[in-house]
Design an enzyme around this catalytic site. Sequence first.
Site, mmCIF file in Angstrom:
data_model
loop_
_atom_site.group_PDB
_atom_site.id
_atom_site.type_symbol
_atom_site.label_atom_id
_atom_site.label_comp_id
_atom_site.label_asym_id
_atom_site.label_seq_id
_atom_site.Cartn_x
_atom_site.Cartn_y
_atom_site.Cartn_z
ATOM 1 N N ARG A 36 0.997 -0.806 0.126
ATOM 2 C CA ARG A 36 0.261 -0.093 -0.077
ATOM 3 C C ARG A 36 1.363 1.344 0.311
ATOM 4 N NH1 ARG A 36 -4.535 -1.611 4.250
ATOM 5 N NH2 ARG A 36 -6.253 -2.676 2.592
ATOM 6 N N LYS A 194 -20.908 -16.275 1.655
ATOM 7 C CA LYS A 194 -22.663 -16.387 2.583
ATOM 8 C C LYS A 194 -23.044 -15.259 0.968
ATOM 9 C CE LYS A 194 -22.140 -16.003 7.523
ATOM 10 N NZ LYS A 194 -22.324 -14.885 8.497
ATOM 11 N N GLY A 347 -9.380 -9.018 -1.030
ATOM 12 C CA GLY A 347 -8.345 -9.674 -0.099
ATOM 13 C C GLY A 347 -8.323 -11.162 -0.699
ATOM 14 N N GLY A 370 -13.765 -3.204 0.649
ATOM 15 C CA GLY A 370 -15.736 -2.682 0.687
ATOM 16 C C GLY A 370 -15.678 -1.941 -0.235
#
Length: 392
Positions: A36, A194, A347, A370
């Site tokens: 990063r 999920k 990720g 996100g």
Amino acid sequence: MAFLKLTDQNVSGKTVLIRADMNVPFKDGKISDDTRIRASLASIRYCLDNGAAVIVMTHLGRPTEGEFHPEDDVAPVAAHLGALLGKEIKVFNDWRENKPVLQAGEVAMLQNVRVNKGEKKNDAGLGKAYAALCDIFVNDAFGTAHRAQASTEAVATAAPLACAGVLMAGELDALGKALKNPARPMAAVVAGSKVSTKLTILDSLADKVDQLIVGGGIANTFLFASGKPIGKSLAEHDLVEESKKIMAKMAAKGGSVPLPVDVVVAKEFAADAEATVKNIDDVAADDMILDIGPKSAAELSALLQQAGTIVWNGPVGVFEFDQFAGGTKALADAVAQSSGFSIAGGGDTLAAIAKFGVTERIGYISTGGGAFLEFLEGKELPAVAALEKRDA
């Protein structure tokens, strides 16, 4: 998307405040992965090469606002950044009382923004305080673009000029290319444990893509909804109707949700579990589906190699265990070999891409987790919207 870009600005003689994402992991007190930090270098170097002074701000970890602890200190990040740039970088803890005054070519860093009270609540006063430090504000932290916070949104509103950094602009251009005007056919791979966490994304993508490939626990739920045996596999039985609606939506437009015809199962979830390939109809009551089988991998790979655009979020099996990694490896190779434009994010996806050595062959790798998912869902990203409003 209409937004100003850093590379179009004259920064000579200016002080540029860059919101970067240098939230790096540590192991034994040392930075264990500086990806990063390196990803943020392009914007910083552009400013330095063009006669600007630079103030960098970033978050690190999950500190409590108003409370500073040693593990929250960005000093190690500043030291590492300084080593990469060949410069000494001072960290300002009291930047409100002691405003950094820099000469062209100098770099400073503010203390961890998430220690500041009002950061998460997007406090306008804190945003103005950040903006008062600079002539130009640059948002280069796509990973936080889905959050309206003082260091991403309020500061953009208050700054004399706000624009997107090299990394941020690259993300937005790549995502726009993939979703706004994609080359057809368009395929999306959405996998995870999920359905509930990605239901709105699946529903939104069903309106955009020609093939919607699901994997992991999500695929198990869709298989169950299709009347297939899944044994004791991870699935969400209460989302069967939602899964059926998504499949019906795809079918109505001539697309599909291709489901596995064979799978790799085990009796337990363990690194040393014995893997067995079975046709989907032969899955036993005590089986756990932990990967797609070779026939399914070949069929999905063929679909991906024909795609004009590929969006990938999530591995299709438990790729961390080698005996259940075949499906994800096959898809990774197919995406890498495709002549279409590919973009991958998340990720686990990036870890899989790295494991199978195809990082350099993916069209674009998103740094956002996100933010990447919310963009796929079609949601407005507050930090990006702030840049667009300034350009209006």
